[in-house]
Scaffold this motif. Structure first.
Motif, PDB file in Angstrom:
ATOM      1  N   GLN A 213     -21.887 -34.650  38.244  1.00 57.12           N
ATOM      2  CA  GLN A 213     -20.474 -34.703  38.580  1.00 57.12           C
ATOM      3  C   GLN A 213     -20.340 -34.457  40.075  1.00 57.12           C
ATOM      4  OE1 GLN A 213     -18.100 -35.370  36.014  1.00 57.12           O
ATOM      5  NE2 GLN A 213     -20.069 -35.825  35.094  1.00 57.12           N
ATOM      6  N   PHE A 214     -19.124 -34.672  40.606  1.00 52.54           N
ATOM      7  CA  PHE A 214     -18.925 -34.571  42.050  1.00 52.54           C
ATOM      8  C   PHE A 214     -19.276 -33.174  42.538  1.00 52.54           C
ATOM      9  CE2 PHE A 214     -17.349 -35.878  46.000  1.00 52.54           C
ATOM     10  CZ  PHE A 214     -16.717 -34.790  46.568  1.00 52.54           C
TER      11      PHE A 214
ATOM     12  N   ILE B 196      -9.949 -28.126  34.575  1.00 56.67           N
ATOM     13  CA  ILE B 196     -11.023 -28.294  35.556  1.00 56.67           C
ATOM     14  C   ILE B 196     -11.887 -29.488  35.179  1.00 56.67           C
ATOM     15  CG2 ILE B 196     -13.158 -27.266  36.415  1.00 56.67           C
ATOM     16  CD1 ILE B 196     -11.800 -24.586  36.357  1.00 56.67           C
ATOM     17  N   CYS B 197     -12.222 -29.598  33.886  1.00 57.77           N
ATOM     18  CA  CYS B 197     -13.039 -30.739  33.437  1.00 57.77           C
ATOM     19  C   CYS B 197     -12.320 -32.048  33.712  1.00 57.77           C
ATOM     20  CB  CYS B 197     -13.329 -30.629  31.941  1.00 57.77           C
ATOM     21  SG  CYS B 197     -14.525 -29.391  31.542  1.00 57.77           S
TER      22      CYS B 197
ATOM     23  N   THR C 252     -14.890 -37.463  39.986  1.00 54.88           N
ATOM     24  CA  THR C 252     -16.232 -38.048  39.952  1.00 54.88           C
ATOM     25  C   THR C 252     -16.167 -39.533  39.686  1.00 54.88           C
ATOM     26  OG1 THR C 252     -17.052 -35.995  39.018  1.00 54.88           O
ATOM     27  CG2 THR C 252     -18.478 -37.904  38.841  1.00 54.88           C
ATOM     28  N   THR C 253     -15.363 -39.899  38.675  1.00 56.99           N
ATOM     29  CA  THR C 253     -15.392 -41.307  38.282  1.00 56.99           C
ATOM     30  C   THR C 253     -14.885 -42.200  39.402  1.00 56.99           C
ATOM     31  OG1 THR C 253     -14.814 -42.851  36.541  1.00 56.99           O
ATOM     32  CG2 THR C 253     -13.224 -41.191  36.983  1.00 56.99           C
ATOM     33  N   VAL C 254     -13.827 -41.757  40.114  1.00 60.12           N
ATOM     34  CA  VAL C 254     -13.314 -42.650  41.145  1.00 60.12           C
ATOM     35  C   VAL C 254     -14.188 -42.625  42.393  1.00 60.12           C
ATOM     36  CG1 VAL C 254     -11.699 -41.191  42.432  1.00 60.12           C
ATOM     37  CG2 VAL C 254     -11.090 -43.511  41.937  1.00 60.12           C
TER      38      VAL C 254
ATOM     39  N   LEU D 271     -20.174 -41.135  33.463  1.00 55.93           N
ATOM     40  CA  LEU D 271     -20.302 -39.714  33.138  1.00 55.93           C
ATOM     41  C   LEU D 271     -19.025 -38.974  33.527  1.00 55.93           C
ATOM     42  CD1 LEU D 271     -23.927 -39.128  34.342  1.00 55.93           C
ATOM     43  CD2 LEU D 271     -23.141 -38.976  32.014  1.00 55.93           C
ATOM     44  N   GLY D 272     -18.410 -39.371  34.660  1.00 59.77           N
ATOM     45  CA  GLY D 272     -17.129 -38.784  35.025  1.00 59.77           C
ATOM     46  C   GLY D 272     -16.082 -39.070  33.966  1.00 59.77           C
TER      47      GLY D 272
END
Lengths: 122, 611
Positions: free
Chosen positions: B232-233, B282-283, B290-292, B316-317
């Motif tokens: 994740q980021f 938070i998730c 993360t996804t973007v 995964l994001g």
């Protein structure tokens, strides 16, 4: 679409009900006869089927029928369309009922505000 | 014990045995035969897959879930650690999926790595990884999960650095270990909290005892663990760097199985997370970011494997977003469908790379639609499944996730970012297909292009069938654990599809512009941001060592040399004592004349008094 967000955060911040909180007004108010909904599936049935907690709602009897149909028809996984549709339709009607309850609460809040405004003006 | 329970448990234990036997067979001192990898390992995984279908069918038919405690390992008066396995929906469905994908990848690897002198060791490492992954997935307590967690981390390190003569590969392997270690801190924190406050590591006991505790601290630890393992980021750069490993490693570890371990941890422990809105938020926000971010980075990469790696990170994001929506079943569904099409995309890229003589730059590919028809068809099917084309595998999970996100009353910003990432997915998928399959070839004519090896074609075909049918099969056979909201306006229902089609059309337009001549103008800054991966690795990988070196310099120079030695230590003693010494000795110097004068005057006085 999005009107509820505009109402909640911009235009009617004091009367728009919060869906996460309990509603203020009595459910029976304005209805001559209104009974509480009863669940059709019993606790015993749901325990025997090992249903998880989130699936024990007012449509659980349709889900139990669906599970039985799937077990009887396996390996034909395309078989239980009718039961699946019944469960989905019941969940849809439950959602529509929740939307209607929300709208009722909102209109009762607006009515309360109108009554208070009239009382102050008088 | 009931008959079907016995069959389910013994089938899954047989799976473990079948996978462990080839490893144990290598303990004898004789060297392994050259065909050991293909004959023993691949056959073992294939057999294990077919055996694991039995528990899957039992589960689908009866809904039977089993928890077995096999061995009381370290039991004290106060604390128990057992070997206990949990065969519920998540492990019974994931095991056949992982074995199917691994079977295809091993068959592919027997072609891809056939020139490698240590192919047998490579297959052994992959098998050990698979065993560690299945230990992680079937674990019923945190200790066993931790064993699997560390096992997959170590095998990832060994496999990324497989070509250890290459400096970049070693750096990438170390980077993977370092970032995963930061995540492990979170997992160990959570385990320590559970051991101290709940006195147990068994999952059933954790779920029943956590009702009265404030779980924010261990849940934050678990989110940190998932951030490290699932890229994740903040802890994501190791995943694109991990593409230094061979393509079968990227296909197995860094797309289908290892990287989903973090999300799987959160899915497994989702009953603890349900009632904590802070951690869920938070998730949600971390997953959306993360996804973007990773989808943006994928838009301007030129290495085909890096594009697919960023695509994995973006998906995964999306899985993390689903966890944030409190829908662990949908996240798990996306794990399963994603495994098929992502592994297939990696295998297609491996086939293309080998056919073009190890060329990985998409700018030097092209026209492969005619030359590698099966590979480019599978690439297209995989890309369509990834973007969520209706009724392929990805649609059932991805569309369900976006519908759940649209109808929830949570963060609208996360929804916007996720839809943006969905359109970016379509853009970079089309970019890959455009540059690889369409147009005219941009490589040398003398390339060893061939598709006549069944070791390559059969895995691709199997995974293609999986990418088409997996979503349908899983959703029709298994009822979701929570009823999904199916009522929404038409615009929300079609949001994902609209956004994907918009992205596709934009990408087609932009890609067709690349074949026309333009006057060169300087590249805009947004391209730089995306191409340099948001400057994240450049900053973070230099910032921390620089801080350490500056601190070291300060400590060595100023603290030790200047402060302790000069200002407070020996030199200070010198500087205080020296004036004292010199003034004392100066006082007693050069006074001979005074002594003589005193003597003389005393003599005169004595003579005068006597006389």
């Amino acid at each position: 679409m999005g009107a509820h967000l505009v109402r909640r955060y911009v235009t009617e911040t004091d009367t728009e009900p919060d869906p996460a909180r309990k509603f203020e007004f009595d459910p029976v108010l304005g209805f001559p006869e209104r009974k509480e909904r009863e669940m059709v599936a019993t606790q015993e049935h749901m325990n025997l089927a090992h249903l998880p907690l989130e699936q024990r709602d007012y449509c659980a009897h349709h889900l139990l029928k669906l599970m039985k149909c799937k077990r009887d028809n396996w390996p034909n996984f395309l078989a239980c369309k009718h039961e699946r549709h019944d469960w989905d339709y019941c969940e849809h009607q439950d959602y529509v009922m929740r939307m209607k309850e929300y709208e009722r609460e909102r209109r009762l809040q607006l009515r309360k505000k109108r009554i208070e405004a009239n009382a102050e003006a008088a | 014990m009931h008959f079907t329970t016995m069959i389910l448990s013994s089938s899954l234990l047989t799976v473990f045995l079948i996978l462990t036997l080839p490893i144990l067979g290598t303990l004898n001192p004789n060297p392994t035969k050259s065909q050991w990898a293909k004959e023993n390992v691949k056959t073992a995984v294939k057999t294990a897959f077919f055996v694991s279908l039995i528990p899957l069918f039992i589960f689908i038919n009866e809904g039977l879930e089993v928890i077995m405690t096999n061995w009381e390992w370290m039991n004290t008066l106060m604390f128990n650690i057992n070997i206990s396995l949990k065969f519920d929906l998540y492990s019974v469905v994931f095991t056949p999926v992982a074995l199917y994908v691994t079977w295809s990848i091993l068959e592919f690897a027997s072609w891809y790595m056939h020139n490698d002198p240590n192919m047998n060791r490579f297959f052994k490492y992959l098998l050990i990884f698979l065993i560690a992954m299945i230990i992680l997935v079937t674990a019923n307590n945190m200790f066993q999960l931790f064993i699997g967690w560390e096992g997959v981390g170590i095998m990832s390190f060994l496999l990324i650095g497989w070509w250890s003569g290459r400096a970049d590969a070693n750096t990438a392997a170390l980077q993977a270990v370092a970032y995963n270690r930061v995540g492990d801190i979170g997992l160990i924190l959570a385990m320590a909290w559970m051991a101290v406050n709940l006195n147990s590591w068994e999952m059933q006991q954790l779920f029943s005892l956590t009702a009265s505790h404030d779980l924010t601290l261990p849940l934050l630890g678990l989110v940190l663990a998932a951030t490290g393992k699932s890229a994740q980021f903040g802890l994501h750069p190791w995943l694109p760097s991990a593409m230094e490993g061979p393509t079968p490693v990227s296909a197995l570890l860094h797309s289908s199985t290892m990287v989903v371990a973090g999300i799987f941890l959160l899915v497994r422990l989702s009953p603890m997370m349900e009632n904590n809105p802070l951690v869920l938020s938070i998730c949600l926000c971390l997953g959306a970011l993360t996804t973007v971010f990773t989808a943006t980075c994928a838009l301007t990469q030129n290495d085909i494997k890096k594009i697919i790696a960023f695509s994995t990170s973006s998906q995964l994001g999306l899985m993390m977003v689903t966890i944030g929506l409190n829908q662990p079943y949908l996240a798990f569904l996306h794990i399963c469908t994603h495994a098929f099409f992502k592994a297939m995309l990696f295998l297609c890229s491996g086939s293309i790379i080998h056919s073009l003589n190890d060329e990985q730059d998409i700018g030097k590919m092209g026209g492969l639609h005619q030359l590698l028809p099966l590979t480019s068809s599978c690439l297209t099917i995989g890309s369509l499944a990834l973007t969520g084309t209706p009724f392929l595998a990805g649609f059932f999970s991805k569309d369900a996730i976006i519908e759940a996100l649209s109808t929830s009353y949570l963060n609208a910003w996360a929804l916007v970012l996720t839809l943006l990432a969905t359109s970016f997915t379509a853009i970079y998928s089309l970019r890959v297909v455009f540059f690889v399959s369409m147009g005219h070839p941009r490589f040398n004519s003398l390339s060893p292009i061939n598709e006549n090896n069944p070791s390559v074609m059969n895995p691709l075909k199997r995974l293609a069938w999986g990418s088409i049918l997996a979503g349908l099969l899983i959703t029709t056979n298994i009822t979701p654990m929570k009823p999904l909201v199916m009522t929404m306006p038409l615009t929300l229902k079609l949001a994902a599809l609209t956004v994907t089609i918009t992205g596709l059309l934009t990408a087609l337009e932009l890609a067709s512009l690349t074949s026309q001549q333009f006057k060169t103008k300087p590249l805009p800054t947004t391209h730089h941001f995306s191409n340099m991966l948001g400057y994240f690795p450049s900053v973070i990988h230099r910032l921390i060592p620089k801080a350490n070196l500056v601190l070291g310099q300060l400590v060595a120079n100023q603290t030790i040399d200047q402060t302790w030695l000069e200002k407070t230590g020996p030199k200070m003693m010198t500087s205080i004592n020296l004036p004292l010494i010199s003034s004392t000795s100066n006082l007693q110097q050069g006074v001979i004349k005074t002594y003589f004068l005193m003597f003389f005057f005393t003599m005169i006085l004595a003579i005068l008094t006597l006389v």
